[in-house]
Design an enzyme around this catalytic site. Structure first.
Site, PDB file in Angstrom:
ATOM      1  N   HIS A 235       4.045 -25.351  -0.058  1.00  0.00           N
ATOM      2  CA  HIS A 235       5.494 -25.488  -0.029  1.00  0.00           C
ATOM      3  C   HIS A 235       5.933 -25.769   1.406  1.00  0.00           C
ATOM      4  O   HIS A 235       5.495 -25.094   2.343  1.00  0.00           O
ATOM      5  CB  HIS A 235       6.179 -24.211  -0.537  1.00  0.00           C
ATOM      6  CG  HIS A 235       6.044 -24.035  -2.012  1.00  0.00           C
ATOM      7  ND1 HIS A 235       5.360 -24.905  -2.814  1.00  0.00           N
ATOM      8  CD2 HIS A 235       6.527 -23.073  -2.840  1.00  0.00           C
ATOM      9  CE1 HIS A 235       5.421 -24.507  -4.062  1.00  0.00           C
ATOM     10  NE2 HIS A 235       6.129 -23.378  -4.108  1.00  0.00           N
TER      11      HIS A 235
ATOM     12  N   LYS B  85      18.679 -18.205  -6.597  1.00  0.00           N
ATOM     13  CA  LYS B  85      19.625 -19.319  -6.523  1.00  0.00           C
ATOM     14  C   LYS B  85      20.496 -19.377  -7.774  1.00  0.00           C
ATOM     15  O   LYS B  85      21.632 -19.859  -7.743  1.00  0.00           O
ATOM     16  CB  LYS B  85      18.845 -20.632  -6.350  1.00  0.00           C
ATOM     17  CG  LYS B  85      19.720 -21.867  -6.174  1.00  0.00           C
ATOM     18  CD  LYS B  85      18.922 -23.033  -5.643  1.00  0.00           C
ATOM     19  CE  LYS B  85      17.932 -23.553  -6.657  1.00  0.00           C
ATOM     20  NZ  LYS B  85      18.580 -24.360  -7.709  1.00  0.00           N
TER      21      LYS B  85
END
Length: 887
Positions: free
Chosen positions: A161, A556
């Protein structure tokens, strides 16, 4: 405000640095490297650069310490007065400074660890595996504690990532400086040697200054694989067996190394690097095959060198250490297979039977690496069998120190890493599987995507055949929303190889990411275990099942408070279901480095998990800067693994499980109130009309996508009109750059306010590990925010309502965290971290002011100015280095 005199400036800087309570050795290192950087700026920077850096540095320190609007305005005015070229140089200078400070802090950690280890009774023993075993023995008895120790498993999974903002060339330069700093410690008593070391440091810092800080191109997936391999080569290959040895030393005392070890290898490495294709079109089946090959090359080379080193040292004469019958038989087999080499080795070692064998085993490992079929090992189990023949022969001949010393460490390495090094895991989005299966069942010509997905299953079968079933057997399904999403993987695997092909052995791992998916998880699991392929695999593995939980998207989705509560509830329900079904559950935690993505101290998070959700097994993702921070230095890696493994062992102690269970029940009403209030507050922000475009305007979110951080795209789609397509990393990264860190704290203040009872909340903080971990992590996140800087970013958006909402929640959360924790300011209970934040903050402010001037220019322009864009990206890299996390 009037310009400060040089004396006044020195006084301001001196008073600030004196107030940080830095250990003297560390203070000396900072001063030395800082002065060397200053010399480089004078010699290699443009005229007046050093003076401009000092002007801005002094101004931001003054603004940080007296907090007056005039002082802040003066610092901002200095940053705005620079030409773009000068601002570029100043940003690079502060970034270099942060790299040096980070290095000094790491060096100080290593220094402290070594000092502790040098003492007869290590001060860090309280959170070591050995201490956890002793504590657990007192609760469940030594026999049960030993069983749990010997089934312990810590499984970090390295991902690619894109959260490491610095170039690999920069990282390499810093590692060279780290070596020089070590040498300098040893040279302090020799003036001439110290001067030579400082001269080399000056050269290295000059190289660091002259090295372009930004990558010109995104790394390829293969580049990412090789970057992770550097950590294995430099650290993990030797650090992991050292962890086992430390535990065995503590448990067996002086007998350790002279009899069979108590500890069994409990570290298993995983990797998504080269296997994670969710949203990354550059990770193909070919890349996955190459990734496995590169990893195998590295581990086999490491094993070969270790065997050669051990073999050369086994100069035990047959008269003093006679070989066992099994060793004689093994020699005969090896000699028949490799006659010329055996003859040469026997000539050089005529009466050293154990040495001869291990040297021939090294040749077989080399043959495995070069794919020499006549000599190669079929799998690591055959190598282990041969090594144990040598070990048993040594022990029977009265040489236990040789049997259980370095040879045991080689055995541990083979057991931990096999011939594959890390278990390569595949990840793909459930929607991709559904689309491909529809094509396959339709029976027509297949798309490129479908061909690629099917080829992947054939590659997995190939990797299992070549490197063993552990090499690549886990298949993670992103956004699992039904049992069919998991069953589809098995159907595609069968379709890929056809009726006559070998179907790869797969453990299909559901990944529950959103708030709704977490709540649906227990029902989906109850359904999937009824599918034939899952039942068959459960039976084959002794009813073992792995389930992955996503921290990033859930945060999120509903905000950090509701996400943490939902994750706890999901774990509790899944663990209870697994217990009822007689399933050995492993929960795989998809934690990021940043606090908004489940980051923070792993050991405290483990101890706060629900009962039976750990049970001696902990698996998590490690990514970006976290990989190098936790595993880049051997001493730190050993300490980190020891701590996390200790927490994993302690999590299942009856006292810990009882504390978590009782606290969760006692404060269920608090959790319910916090959940509802925090979600409502979070939705008021993120579901407001125009929020997505406002977010993109008040943060450098769009520009972050231009950074060549990793091979993976920053967004699943092209638009920022919807947050659903924005990945969690840029969501967190952008808020961090704006010095708001919203993803790590937003909603907690409202949640605590909804409960309202300060005394009860303080009691909950003391008694409820989940709340304590949540509040402590928010405290760390808030400590890196700056309301003055944040306000400047929020003013870019022309939405006073949203800006005020953020600032009000920031102040409310800060106030409640301080009240609940009982301190006078943030991080009062964590003086080392508090010192680090305070020491860095004014210097980060300098970079933030440079970033703001670039961002304003870009927002005002009809077309992006490449020079301003570059300046912004330089500041992004610098702020990331200063705050020490990105996403």
């Amino acid at each position: 405000m009037q310009e400060l005199t040089q004396t006044q400036a020195i006084d301001i800087v001196g008073r600030f640095e004196a107030g940080q309570e830095i250990p003297e050795e560390m203070r000396g290192d900072v001063r030395m490297l800082g002065s060397l950087l200053g010399r480089v700026l004078r010699e290699s920077g443009s005229e007046g650069l050093f003076e401009d850096v000092e002007r801005l540095r002094t101004a931001t320190i003054q603004a940080y310490t007296d907090e007056t609007p005039e002082a802040f305005a003066k610092a901002a005015g200095i940053a705005d007065s620079f030409t773009v070229e000068r601002a570029d140089e100043v940003a690079r200078a502060f970034t270099c400074y942060f790299h040096l400070v980070n290095l000094v802090e790491e060096h100080q950690r290593v220094r402290i660890l070594r000092e502790r280890d040098a003492r007869p009774e290590r001060q860090d023993a309280a959170d070591s595996v050995a201490a956890a075993f002793t504590h657990l023995s007192g609760e469940v008895g030594e026999e049960t504690a030993l069983q749990r120790l010997q089934s312990l498993r810590f499984h970090p999974v390295f991902t690619a990532h894109p959260t490491e903002a610095r170039r690999r060339a920069i990282s390499t330069s810093i590692r060279r400086l780290a070596t020089l700093l070590e040498e300098h410690d040893g040279a302090v008593r020799s003036g001439a040697q110290a001067r030579r070391t400082q001269r080399r440091m000056l050269e290295e810092i000059d190289t660091l200054w002259r090295t372009a800080p930004l990558r010109s191109e995104k790394p390829s997936p293969t580049d990412e694989v090789r970057a992770v391999m550097a950590v294995f080569d430099d650290t993990l290959f030797t650090a992991v067996p050292h962890v086992y040895r430390r535990v065995d030393d503590a448990l067996q005392g002086a007998a350790s190394g002279g009899r069979p070890p108590v500890v069994r290898p409990f570290v298993r490495l995983g990797s998504w690097v080269g296997g994670d294709r969710d949203g990354n079109p550059f990770v193909t089946a070919s890349v996955t095959r190459k990734a496995a090959g590169i990893a195998s090359e590295h581990v086999l080379l490491g094993l070969e060198r270790a065997a050669l080193r051990i073999g050369r040292g086994l100069t035990l004469d047959a008269a003093t250490t006679p070989p066992s019958d099994a060793l004689v038989a093994l020699w005969q087999r090896l000699k028949d297979a490799d006659e010329d080499a055996a003859k040469e080795i026997a000539t050089r070692s005529p009466d050293e039977p154990h040495r001869r064998i291990v040297l021939l085993l090294a040749r077989k490992i080399a043959a495995t690496r070069t794919r020499n079929a006549d000599l190669a090992y079929r799998d690591p189990e055959h190598l282990l069998s041969d090594l144990r023949v040598v070990q048993d022969s040594l022990a029977a001949a009265g040489a236990p120190r040789q049997a259980y010393g370095h040879l045991q460490q080689l055995i541990w390495q083979v057991e931990s890493f096999g011939f594959h090094l890390a278990e390569l895991e595949v990840r793909q989005h459930s929607a991709v599987h559904r689309a491909v299966l529809a094509e396959v069942e339709a029976g027509g010509a297949l798309s490129d995507q479908a061909e690629e997905v099917l080829e992947l299953f054939r590659v997995i079968a190939f990797l299992q055949e070549r490197y063993g079933p552990r090499a690549a057997g886990r298949y993670v399904v992103s956004f699992t929303q039904s049992a069919d999403d998991l069953a589809t993987v098995h159907r595609l695997a069968r379709a890929a190889v056809g009726p006559a092909g070998t179907v790869p052995v797969l453990d299909v791992v559901p990944l529950f990411e959103t708030f709704a998916d977490l709540r649906a998880a227990p029902g989906i699991l109850a359904e999937i275990v009824e599918h034939e392929e899952f039942r068959t695999r459960l039976d084959a593995t002794g009813r073992r099942l792995e389930v992955m939980l996503g921290y990033s998207d859930s945060s999120k989705d509903v905000g950090p408070v509701a996400a943490n509560l939902a994750l706890y509830e999901a774990q509790a329900e899944i663990a209870a279901w697994a217990d009822r079904e007689g399933i050995e559950l492993t929960l795989f935690h998809g934690r990021g480095g940043a606090l908004g993505r489940g980051g923070g101290p792993a050991n405290s998070a483990i101890l706060a998990q629900p009962p039976h959700s750990v049970d001696g097994r902990f698996k998590l993702t490690e990514q970006g800067e976290v990989i190098f921070a936790r595993y880049g230095d051997p001493a730190i890696a050993i300490r980190h693994i020891d701590q996390v493994a200790a927490a994993t062992l302690m999590a299942s102690a009856p006292s810990n499980e009882q504390r978590n269970s009782e606290a969760a029940a006692r404060y269920a009403d608090v959790a319910e109130a916090m959940d509802a209030a925090s979600r409502e507050r979070f939705f008021a922000l993120v579901k407001a009309d125009g929020f997505a475009s406002w977010f993109a305007r008040v943060t450098p979110m769009e520009e972050i996508g231009l950074l060549a951080l990793g091979s993976r795209p920053a967004r699943r789609g092209l638009s920022v009109e919807s947050l659903e397509d924005l990945r969690a990393i840029p969501w967190v990264f952008a808020w961090t750059q704006a010095r708001i860190n919203l993803a790590g704290w937003f909603g907690l203040g409202t949640a605590l306010e909804a409960v309202g009872d300060e005394d009860r909340l303080r009691a909950a903080y003391r008694e409820w590990p989940l709340l304590r971990t949540l509040v402590d992590n928010v405290g760390m996140s808030l400590a890196k925010t700056d309301a003055r800087i944040a306000r400047q970013y929020l003013d870019l958006g022309d939405r006073d309502d949203l800006a005020q909402l953020v600032l009000d929640e920031l102040e409310l959360t800060r106030s409640w965290v301080i009240r609940v924790t009982g301190g006078e300011q943030l991080l009062d209970g964590k003086p080392v971290l508090q010192r680090a934040v305070k020491m860095r903050s004014p210097y980060v402010d300098a970079l933030s002011l440079i970033q703001l001037r670039a961002l304003r220019a870009l927002r005002a322009a009809e077309t992006p100015d490449p020079e301003q864009q570059r300046l912004l990206l330089l500041s992004v890299s610098g702020v990331a280095a200063g705050l020490q996390n990105t996403g």
